[in-house]
Design a protein around this motif. Structure first.
Motif, PDB file in Angstrom:
ATOM      1  N   ALA A  90       0.752  -1.244   0.028  1.00 11.62           N
ATOM      2  CA  ALA A  90      -0.037  -0.077   0.038  1.00 11.62           C
ATOM      3  C   ALA A  90       1.007   1.419  -0.233  1.00 11.62           C
ATOM      4  O   ALA A  90       0.705   2.344  -0.728  1.00 11.62           O
ATOM      5  CB  ALA A  90      -0.976   0.109   1.161  1.00 11.62           C
ATOM      6  N   SER A  91       2.067   1.264   0.572  1.00 11.37           N
ATOM      7  CA  SER A  91       2.751   2.262   0.720  1.00 11.37           C
ATOM      8  C   SER A  91       3.536   2.587  -0.509  1.00 11.37           C
ATOM      9  O   SER A  91       3.721   3.757  -0.943  1.00 11.37           O
ATOM     10  CB  SER A  91       3.929   2.146   1.875  1.00 11.37           C
ATOM     11  N   LEU A  92       4.110   1.459  -1.360  1.00 11.16           N
ATOM     12  CA  LEU A  92       4.494   1.491  -2.554  1.00 11.16           C
ATOM     13  C   LEU A  92       3.666   2.130  -3.583  1.00 11.16           C
ATOM     14  O   LEU A  92       4.184   2.959  -4.331  1.00 11.16           O
ATOM     15  CB  LEU A  92       5.257   0.149  -2.899  1.00 11.16           C
ATOM     16  N   ALA A  93       2.400   1.793  -3.669  1.00 11.01           N
ATOM     17  CA  ALA A  93       1.392   2.225  -4.468  1.00 11.01           C
ATOM     18  C   ALA A  93       1.382   3.746  -4.214  1.00 11.01           C
ATOM     19  O   ALA A  93       0.914   4.522  -5.300  1.00 11.01           O
ATOM     20  CB  ALA A  93       0.128   1.542  -4.203  1.00 11.01           C
ATOM     21  N   LYS A  94       1.425   4.275  -3.056  1.00 10.63           N
ATOM     22  CA  LYS A  94       1.321   5.549  -2.632  1.00 10.63           C
ATOM     23  C   LYS A  94       2.230   6.448  -3.244  1.00 10.63           C
ATOM     24  O   LYS A  94       2.132   7.349  -3.910  1.00 10.63           O
ATOM     25  CB  LYS A  94       0.905   5.719  -1.148  1.00 10.63           C
ATOM     26  N   HIS A  95       3.655   6.108  -3.084  1.00 14.93           N
ATOM     27  CA  HIS A  95       4.709   6.751  -3.303  1.00 14.93           C
ATOM     28  C   HIS A  95       5.404   6.694  -4.674  1.00 14.93           C
ATOM     29  O   HIS A  95       6.195   7.369  -5.371  1.00 14.93           O
ATOM     30  CB  HIS A  95       5.611   6.642  -2.336  1.00 14.93           C
ATOM     31  N   ILE A  96       4.949   5.559  -5.260  1.00 13.75           N
ATOM     32  CA  ILE A  96       5.270   5.192  -6.757  1.00 13.75           C
ATOM     33  C   ILE A  96       4.245   4.761  -7.632  1.00 13.75           C
ATOM     34  O   ILE A  96       3.980   3.478  -7.722  1.00 13.75           O
ATOM     35  CB  ILE A  96       6.513   4.034  -6.853  1.00 13.75           C
TER      36      ILE A  96
END
Length: 213
Positions: A204-210
C-alpha cells in the motif's frame, strides 16, 4: 664564418656560360680542370670555377659530382639548385640579409669585410663579391622562394589537419542524452514474516509513493 674560401679572380661574366655548358654534357666521374678544358674553357681563370663548384656543393672535395649536381642537370631545377648552393655556401651573409642576392657589389663587399673581420685584402674582397654577384645573377631566386612558400603552406596545412575539433561530438552526445528514456528497476527485500498485514501495508505504501503508469 660560413663564407667560401674559393672564388674567381677573373672571367666573372662567363659564370652563366659555365653552367649552361655543363647542362649540355654528361656529369663526369671526376670534375677536373681537364674536364673544363674538354668543355672548351682553357684559361687559368676558367679553371678556378672547379673550386667554386665545390664551394656551392656541386662537387665534393675529390671533385665527384654530388646529388645537387645531378639535380642541376634536370633543367627544370637547374637554376634553383644554384640558388640552393649559394644560400648554403654564403649562409652567414644570408643570416645578415635574407635578400643578400639582391645586394649591390659594394654592399656585398661591406658585409664580407665585416664577416672576415677585415682580415682580407680589398682586392680579395672584390673578387669574392664579384664571384657572389655573378653566381646570384644566374640563379633563379623567384623559383626558390615559390617552393619555400609552398613548403611552408604544406607545413601549416599539416598542422591544421592534425588539430581535431572535438566540439561537435559532445554536442551530439548531449542531444542524445536528453532523448533517453530512463527505466528504473526497484528491488525490494521483503521481511521474513507470516503476518499478512505487514505485506499489505508495505505494498500500500509503494502504491502511494510510486504510482504505476
Amino acid at each position: 664564418m660560413s663564407l667560401p674560401t674559393s672564388y674567381m679572380t677573373g672571367s666573372f661574366s662567363k659564370i652563366p656560360q659555365y653552367f649552361d655548358t655543363m647542362l649540355t654534357a654528361k656529369a663526369p666521374d671526376k670534375f677536373t680542370t681537364k674536364f673544363m678544358v674538354d668543355l672548351g674553357f682553357t684559361s687559368s681563370n676558367d679553371r678556378q670555377f672547379v673550386n667554386v663548384l665545390k664551394a656551392i656543393g656541386f662537387l665534393d672535395d675529390a671533385g665527384t659530382p654530388t646529388e645537387r649536381y645531378f639535380k642541376f642537370l634536370d633543367q627544370s631545377f637547374s637554376k634553383q639548385m644554384v640558388a640552393e648552393g649559394i644560400k648554403e655556401a654564403y649562409a652567414d651573409l644570408f643570416a645578415l640579409n635574407t635578400s643578400a642576392n639582391k645586394m649591390t657589389k659594394s654592399e656585398v663587399e661591406g658585409k664580407f669585410k665585416t664577416l672576415t673581420n677585415g682580415s682580407k685584402e680589398n682586392a680579395t674582397i672584390s673578387y669574392m663579391a664579384s664571384t657572389f654577384i655573378n653566381l646570384c645573377g644566374y640563379a633563379d631566386w623567384s623559383e626558390a622562394q615559390v617552393l619555400e612558400k609552398k613548403s611552408n603552406e604544406n607545413s601549416n596545412n599539416i598542422s591544421q589537419e592534425s588539430f581535431v575539433d572535438d566540439t561537435e561530438e559532445p554536442k551530439q552526445y548531449n542531444q542524445q542524452v536528453r532523448g533517453f528514456d530512463l527505466n528504473y528497476d526497484i528491488h525490494i527485500h521483503l521481511p521474513a514474516t507470516r503476518d499478512q498485514a505487514v505485506y499489505d501495508a508495505l505494498f500500500a505504501s509503494l502504491a502511494k509513493h510510486i504510482p504505476l503508469k
